[in-house]
Design a protein around this motif. Structure first.
Motif, short mmCIF file in Angstrom:
data_model
loop_
_atom_site.label_atom_id
_atom_site.label_comp_id
_atom_site.label_asym_id
_atom_site.label_seq_id
_atom_site.Cartn_x
_atom_site.Cartn_y
_atom_site.Cartn_z
N PRO A 48 -109.04 -42.55 -17.18
CA PRO A 48 -108.10 -41.49 -16.82
C PRO A 48 -108.70 -40.37 -16.00
O PRO A 48 -108.02 -39.78 -15.17
CB PRO A 48 -107.63 -40.98 -18.20
N GLN A 49 -109.98 -40.06 -16.24
CA GLN A 49 -110.57 -38.96 -15.49
C GLN A 49 -110.72 -39.28 -14.00
O GLN A 49 -110.93 -38.39 -13.18
CB GLN A 49 -111.92 -38.58 -16.10
N ARG A 50 -110.61 -40.57 -13.64
CA ARG A 50 -110.60 -40.91 -12.22
C ARG A 50 -109.37 -40.34 -11.51
O ARG A 50 -109.35 -40.23 -10.30
CB ARG A 50 -110.64 -42.42 -12.03
N LEU A 51 -108.37 -40.00 -12.28
CA LEU A 51 -107.18 -39.39 -11.69
C LEU A 51 -107.50 -38.05 -11.05
O LEU A 51 -106.74 -37.56 -10.21
CB LEU A 51 -106.10 -39.20 -12.77
N LEU A 52 -108.62 -37.45 -11.45
CA LEU A 52 -109.03 -36.17 -10.88
C LEU A 52 -109.01 -36.17 -9.36
O LEU A 52 -108.59 -35.20 -8.73
CB LEU A 52 -110.45 -35.82 -11.35
N THR A 53 -109.48 -37.26 -8.78
CA THR A 53 -109.63 -37.28 -7.33
C THR A 53 -108.30 -37.23 -6.60
O THR A 53 -108.25 -36.85 -5.43
CB THR A 53 -110.44 -38.52 -6.91
N TYR A 54 -107.22 -37.61 -7.27
CA TYR A 54 -105.89 -37.45 -6.67
C TYR A 54 -105.61 -35.98 -6.37
O TYR A 54 -104.82 -35.66 -5.48
CB TYR A 54 -104.81 -37.97 -7.62
N PHE A 55 -106.25 -35.09 -7.13
CA PHE A 55 -106.01 -33.66 -7.00
C PHE A 55 -107.17 -32.93 -6.31
O PHE A 55 -106.94 -32.06 -5.46
CB PHE A 55 -105.79 -33.03 -8.38
N THR A 56 -108.39 -33.28 -6.69
CA THR A 56 -109.54 -32.49 -6.24
C THR A 56 -109.85 -32.67 -4.76
O THR A 56 -110.55 -31.84 -4.18
CB THR A 56 -110.79 -32.83 -7.06
N TRP A 57 -109.35 -33.73 -4.13
CA TRP A 57 -109.61 -33.89 -2.70
C TRP A 57 -109.03 -32.73 -1.90
O TRP A 57 -109.52 -32.42 -0.79
CB TRP A 57 -109.04 -35.22 -2.19
N THR A 58 -108.02 -32.04 -2.45
CA THR A 58 -107.41 -30.92 -1.72
C THR A 58 -108.37 -29.75 -1.54
O THR A 58 -108.11 -28.85 -0.74
CB THR A 58 -106.14 -30.43 -2.45
N LEU A 59 -109.50 -29.76 -2.27
CA LEU A 59 -110.50 -28.72 -2.06
C LEU A 59 -111.03 -28.73 -0.63
O LEU A 59 -111.49 -27.70 -0.14
CB LEU A 59 -111.67 -28.90 -3.04
N ILE A 60 -110.98 -29.87 0.03
CA ILE A 60 -111.47 -29.92 1.40
C ILE A 60 -110.56 -29.14 2.35
O ILE A 60 -110.96 -28.84 3.49
CB ILE A 60 -111.65 -31.38 1.89
N LEU A 61 -109.38 -28.78 1.87
CA LEU A 61 -108.49 -27.90 2.63
C LEU A 61 -108.47 -26.48 2.05
O LEU A 61 -108.34 -25.50 2.78
CB LEU A 61 -107.06 -28.46 2.62
N ILE A 62 -108.62 -26.38 0.74
CA ILE A 62 -108.54 -25.08 0.06
C ILE A 62 -109.77 -24.22 0.33
O ILE A 62 -109.65 -23.04 0.68
CB ILE A 62 -108.36 -25.29 -1.47
N LEU A 63 -110.95 -24.79 0.16
CA LEU A 63 -112.17 -24.00 0.27
C LEU A 63 -112.41 -23.39 1.66
O LEU A 63 -112.86 -22.24 1.75
CB LEU A 63 -113.38 -24.83 -0.17
#
Length: 346
Positions: free
Chosen positions: A285-300
């Motif tokens: 389940p923790q692999r689901l993180l990447t569905y969300f955390t990839w947006t950091l490449i736009l946020i940061l």
């Protein structure tokens, strides 16, 4: 580890060079470079690569290929088509890399306020190397990334269509449908985040049990985490929520699209926290993180542009490189990088 750093350096250097010389965002050379780097690797790079390349390495007769009802049809059709043409697993890695990198670069080029920094984060945060292990899920997440414009523009039907297409490679993409409604609720982001966390406390155990029971391939998802790698990663992304929120408050960031991106990222991370608290295997389940955390490449990049301090940005670049080295070296069997024997010169 050195090959990863060399590719990172070359891609970032070329993007900066093309931006300076021609005034445009480099797309095709980074696409080909990153796809080739993923394509020429050995099946020994990545914990799951051996499984994905088994039929290629053992030269499976195409007439003996059996479609498995437990594996998503999109991936099986891709594998079947490639096996009809070749038994060299380079083409599996290269074609899937083209799809993954193309999807992400398309979105980065459209939305990033600092193109080179976004590509730098794409690599150093492990978004790029994720599919070196979870190939099917990596494909699904990259295709899902194309749904971002429709999430931000509140266009439900195209969003659903892309989720469905992504689910043909990994059915976890269907899990992203409810988050469209959460992100676009007309309440403050902090309330969305708190509500998501509380909701996850109640449903996380049932979610893990349902997923692990629905498909025997996911039975390990309910197993306990014995290595701790998932906790380190989740802790890193959780800390970033507080850092970003603090900066939003200090610099009074009010951009609507940015707040939607942040809400999507934060909601996803806090949803996973109760799952991690249950001790779930990070490969599940923790692999689901990447569905969300990839947006950091736009946020940061937006955050650092608002801060506008060269020393802080430079320090962050160094920290992200250290993070990249640690995670690539320690987890997922990504290091050492080994070349496919057919490309070895000596």
């Amino acid at each position: 580890m050195l090959p990863y750093l060399l590719v990172l350096s070359f891609v970032v250097f070329w993007i900066l060079l093309e931006q300076k010389a021609l005034g445009r965002k480099s797309f095709w050379l980074p696409l080909i470079t990153l796809s080739l780097f993923a394509g020429i690797r050995s099946f020994r790079v990545g914990t799951d690569s051996g499984t994905y390349t088994k039929d290629f390495r053992y030269s499976l007769d195409i007439y003996n290929f059996q479609f498995d009802t437990l594996i998503e049809p999109g991936y099986q059709l891709l594998e079947y088509t490639l096996l009809r043409l070749t038994h060299n697993y380079f083409w599996l890695f290269f074609i899937t890399a083209l799809i993954v990198v193309y999807c992400y670069l398309t979105i980065i080029k459209k939305y990033s306020v600092n193109y080179w920094f976004s590509i730098f984060l794409f690599i150093t945060l492990g978004v790029y190397t994720f599919f070196f292990n979870g190939l099917r899920q990596g494909l699904a997440m990259a295709i899902f990334a194309l749904a971002l414009p429709y999430l931000l523009e509140k266009r439900l039907i195209p969003y659903l269509i892309i989720c469905f297409l992504a689910s043909l490679f990994h059915n976890t993409a269907l899990f992203m449908i409810p988050f469209y409604f959460l992100v676009n609720l007309r309440i403050k982001p902090i309330y969305k985040i708190l509500a998501t966390f509380l909701g996850s406390l109640f449903v996380s155990r049932f979610l893990i049990e349902y997923v692990s029971a629905s498909n025997k391939r996911y039975e390990s998802y309910a197993a306990a985490d014995q290595e701790g790698g998932g906790y380190v990663t989740l802790g890193f992304y959780t800390i970033l929520i507080f850092v970003i929120y603090f900066i939003i408050r200090i610099y009074k960031v009010r951009d609507k699209q940015f707040m939607q991106l942040f809400a999507f990222y934060a909601i996803g991370v806090v949803f996973i926290i109760p799952i991690a608290m249950l001790g779930a295997n990070p490969s599940g389940p923790q692999r689901l993180l990447t569905y969300f955390t990839w947006t950091l490449i736009l946020i940061l990049p937006i955050i650092f542009k608002r801060i506008n301090n060269i020393y802080i940005t430079s320090s962050a670049v160094i920290l992200f490189i250290i993070y990249f080295i640690l995670t690539t070296s320690a987890f997922s069997n990504l290091s050492p990088y080994i070349i496919n024997p057919i490309f070895e010169i000596f």
